[in-house]
Structures are given as C-alpha cells and as structure tokens.
Design an enzyme around this catalytic site. Structure first.
Site, PDB file in Angstrom:
ATOM      1  N   CYS A 156     -11.225 -19.534  -6.573  1.00 40.86           N
ATOM      2  CA  CYS A 156     -11.855 -19.505  -5.256  1.00 40.86           C
ATOM      3  C   CYS A 156     -10.781 -19.230  -4.206  1.00 40.86           C
ATOM      4  O   CYS A 156      -9.824 -20.003  -4.060  1.00 40.86           O
ATOM      5  CB  CYS A 156     -12.550 -20.834  -4.968  1.00 40.86           C
ATOM      6  SG  CYS A 156     -13.310 -20.912  -3.326  1.00 40.86           S
ATOM      7  N   PHE A 157     -10.935 -18.140  -3.471  1.00 38.12           N
ATOM      8  CA  PHE A 157      -9.943 -17.772  -2.472  1.00 38.12           C
ATOM      9  C   PHE A 157     -10.064 -18.628  -1.217  1.00 38.12           C
ATOM     10  O   PHE A 157      -9.091 -18.776  -0.484  1.00 38.12           O
ATOM     11  CB  PHE A 157     -10.084 -16.290  -2.128  1.00 38.12           C
ATOM     12  CG  PHE A 157      -9.715 -15.379  -3.258  1.00 38.12           C
ATOM     13  CD1 PHE A 157      -8.391 -15.106  -3.537  1.00 38.12           C
ATOM     14  CD2 PHE A 157     -10.686 -14.810  -4.066  1.00 38.12           C
ATOM     15  CE1 PHE A 157      -8.030 -14.274  -4.584  1.00 38.12           C
ATOM     16  CE2 PHE A 157     -10.346 -13.980  -5.114  1.00 38.12           C
ATOM     17  CZ  PHE A 157      -9.010 -13.707  -5.378  1.00 38.12           C
TER      18      PHE A 157
END
Length: 277
Positions: free
Chosen positions: A121-122
């Site tokens: 997850c950025f």
C-alpha cells in the site's frame, strides 16, 4: 527495471503526503466552512444538529486515522528474517516483490520479508499482510465513510451558500468543468474552485476505498491473498469463511468495528502466516 523501481519509490513517498494533505483540507473545510455555514444560528435545535454532525465527523476521522496508524504500527514483516533470502524460481524481476516459499515474499520497496503478503500500500508506505490486514480493511471502510460524508456536507454547503440545486444529476457532473471555466474567467475564487475539486476527490476516494474494501473482505473470506491471484493460484481453504474472517478480525471483532484497537493475538497470526500458499 531501475526506472520502474524509482517510480514506485517516488509514489511510496508522494502517496502518504497526498493522504495527509487531503485529511488536513477535509478538517479545515469542515470546521471553517461547512458547520458555520450550514448551522449559522445558535438556536437549540441547530446547535444540537451541529454538535451531532461534528461528533459523527470526528468519530469517522478518528477511526480512519487510528486504523491508518495501526496499519503502520503492526507491519506484516517477519521478525525472524532480516537478511535478503534467495528468490524462488517462480519470481520475476518485473514485479515489486519476490515470491519465496511458505507464504513469504521479499518486498523490494520495504526491503523486508513479508508474511502472507497481500499487496504493498503506497498510502501507508508498507506492505499489507497477515498482521495488519484488519486495520487496513477498517481504514478503507472509515476512509470511504469519511469521504462520502464530507461529500454530502459539501453539497449541502454549496446549496446553502450559493443556492445551487442538485436535484438534476447533471448539476454535479458539470460542476467541475463549469467551475474551472468560471475560475479562468475571474468569476469565482481559487478557494471556491478548490472546494468543488475536493467534492470530486471525496467521491473518487470514497468509491475506490469502498470497492477495494469489498474485494479484500472477499479475499479474506476465501483464505486468499492478492499476490496469489496475481500468480493465478486459486486456494481452496480448508476452513469455512467465518473462520477465515475470524483469523483476521479476531474474536473481539465488534470492538474493532468502532475502535482502532488490537483484536487478534500476534502469536496466532504468526503461526498461521507460515502455512503454505
């Protein structure tokens, strides 16, 4: 390969900054514009309504930020492996994580071995796996609710402040292009254009988070991860879907729905994570 990893690392730094900027803007618009404009009079009925809306907004935001922090606080990395392991023959340098054995991945962005990795997850800047999946799902749920709730208040603000009627669906669809044109013509201010833009940001984030949350819940119920889907590997879990959900959400799942607290024992999660993919 180097260019791809550079882009991913840049996205890994920009996405959290975007999230905090959107959060700060939502706070400012809510307390500086929405509540004072929608409930301007200090009457008892309006005061109670303003207080109710404020409590609901703070509750949603508290859970969204709380689960965001918990997702980062409990990373899915393996505490027993610090060295870079040897890659399995099934991995490819074109992906951002090497697939190892026994449900483990080496994430090239985190530079750590991840247990039962689902994806990177950025927005949180780390991998989602067995330890933080529950917090990530709840983060998506409350982020979606916060954005859609802010969208409703934003529409109410435009209706009260500028007498814009949204009875026709085309009003919302044409609001941004018309507002952009009016801005360059000097008819509206930059703040007004920013407010209109935030309506579309809230709508987009709210729908994306809702859809992503539904996907993650279905994968958890099936005992599967996104990494397994990418490899084309379908897993037939021996456990019923209720047991799979309980493994992620824990026995105190009701408490976890309303508060960003730990509901699963870490020891049992580590043991389950070492099962074969």
């Amino acid at each position: 390969m180097f260019t791809r990893m550079l882009k991913l690392r840049l996205l890994n730094a920009v996405a959290p900054a975007y999230f905090f900027m959107a959060t700060a803007s939502t706070f400012a618009l809510h307390f500086a514009f929405f509540i004072p404009t929608i409930f301007p009079n200090p009457e008892a009925s309006l005061s109670s309504s303003a207080a109710l809306h404020t409590v609901v907004f703070l509750f949603l935001m508290f859970n969204a930020l709380g689960n965001y922090i918990m997702t980062i606080k409990y990373p899915a990395e393996s505490a027993n492996e610090t060295a870079v392991p040897v890659c399995s023959p099934h991995c490819s340098d074109k992906v951002d994580a090497h697939y190892l054995l026994n449900g483990r991945h080496f994430c090239k962005l985190c530079k750590k071995v991840i247990l039962k990795r689902d994806h990177h997850c950025f927005f949180t800047g780390n991998c989602i796996g067995n330890k933080n999946m529950r917090y990530f799902i709840m983060f998506c749920i409350y982020t979606s609710c916060t954005c859609l709730y802010s969208l409703v208040l934003g529409v109410a603000f435009l209706t009260v402040e500028y007498s814009i009627s949204f009875e026709n669906p085309l009003t919302f669809l044409t609001l941004l292009p018309l507002s952009t044109g009016y801005f360059f013509m000097g008819t509206i201010s930059g703040l007004q254009l920013f407010l209109v833009l935030m309506l579309y940001v809230w709508l987009g984030i709210g729908l994306v988070c809702a859809g992503f949350c539904c996907q993650q819940v279905l994968l958890v119920a099936r005992g599967q991860t996104w990494c397994q889907l990418q490899r084309g590997q379908l897993v037939e879990s021996s456990n019923p879907w209720i047991a799979n959900l309980k493994d992620v959400f824990g026995s105190r799942w009701i408490l976890g729905l309303i508060l960003p607290v730990q509901t699963v024992e870490m020891g049992s999660m580590d043991l389950d994570a070492h099962k074969q993919d």
